[in-house]
Scaffold this motif. Structure first.
Motif, PDB file in Angstrom:
ATOM      1  N   ARG A 163       0.797  -1.231   0.000  1.00  0.00           N
ATOM      2  CA  ARG A 163       0.000   0.000   0.000  1.00  0.00           C
ATOM      3  C   ARG A 163       0.827   1.277   0.000  1.00  0.00           C
ATOM      4  NH1 ARG A 163      -5.117  -1.389   3.940  1.00  0.00           N
ATOM      5  NH2 ARG A 163      -5.724  -3.252   2.812  1.00  0.00           N
ATOM      6  N   VAL A 188      -4.335   1.320   7.293  1.00  0.00           N
ATOM      7  CA  VAL A 188      -5.730   1.388   6.885  1.00  0.00           C
ATOM      8  C   VAL A 188      -6.558   0.759   8.003  1.00  0.00           C
ATOM      9  CG1 VAL A 188      -7.436   0.623   5.184  1.00  0.00           C
ATOM     10  CG2 VAL A 188      -5.139   1.328   4.445  1.00  0.00           C
ATOM     11  N   VAL A 214      -6.977   6.529   6.024  1.00  0.00           N
ATOM     12  CA  VAL A 214      -5.657   6.112   6.472  1.00  0.00           C
ATOM     13  C   VAL A 214      -5.493   6.694   7.863  1.00  0.00           C
ATOM     14  CG1 VAL A 214      -3.171   6.248   6.073  1.00  0.00           C
ATOM     15  CG2 VAL A 214      -4.731   5.986   4.133  1.00  0.00           C
TER      16      VAL A 214
END
Length: 177
Positions: A63, A86, A97
């Motif tokens: 990510r 997350v 986030v």
């Protein structure tokens, strides 16, 4: 470990995880006082800490965000972690986030959490281009709430953590014009 990404503050180095971080992080996670406001409040053993570090590293690779190892620059001691994740356990606030941190007991009360969190927030907004960052904490964790307020985050809502059944507060910072 895919990235040499490092953030520097006056007193801290925030970096990706090294193999020799496992033992000091396991000691931090084994302290009931440190873990009081984390998840369900239970301590984590060495195996669970190892699995967590591996998951944090995967999140970086998959990510582009994750939890940094936080090292005190002067002593080179691991103080804990700070970073971005997350918050998939709170689907009501997704997409989001979240900024988070955990420091060992000797490193608390010296402004290090705020220093690390400020560096991570700046990284989120400038380097990762995030327009919104949240912070989630147990409703009774006044110290975490104070750090989030120092960062300019505003309390957005209170909800119940679906997995642990505890009240949590969500703070947010929206950088959109």
């Amino acid at each position: 470990m895919a990235s040499p990404l490092t953030l520097l503050t006056p007193r801290l180095t925030l970096r990706r995880w090294h193999a020799d971080d496992l033992e000091p992080m396991a000691a931090i996670n084994a302290d009931p006082e440190v873990m009081r406001w984390a998840g369900d409040g239970s301590v984590h053993d060495r195996e669970r800490t190892s699995a967590a570090i591996a998951a944090w590293e995967r999140e970086w690779d998959e990510r582009g965000v994750g939890l940094f190892a936080v090292e005190v620059r002067q002593s080179r001691r691991l103080a804990g972690f700070a970073g971005l994740s997350v918050p998939s356990s709170l689907p009501e606030i997704l997409p989001a986030v979240a900024l988070g941190w955990r420091l060992g007991r000797p490193f608390r009360g010296h402004g290090l959490a705020t220093e690390a969190a400020r560096a991570v927030l700046d990284f989120a907004l400038r380097d990762r281009g995030l327009a919104r960052v949240v912070g989630v904490h147990h409703a009774a964790d006044d110290a975490s709430a104070a750090v989030l307020r120092k960062l300019g985050m505003r309390r957005e809502r209170e909800t119940t953590h679906p997995e642990y059944g505890v009240p949590v507060c969500v703070h947010s910072l929206d950088a959109r014009p």
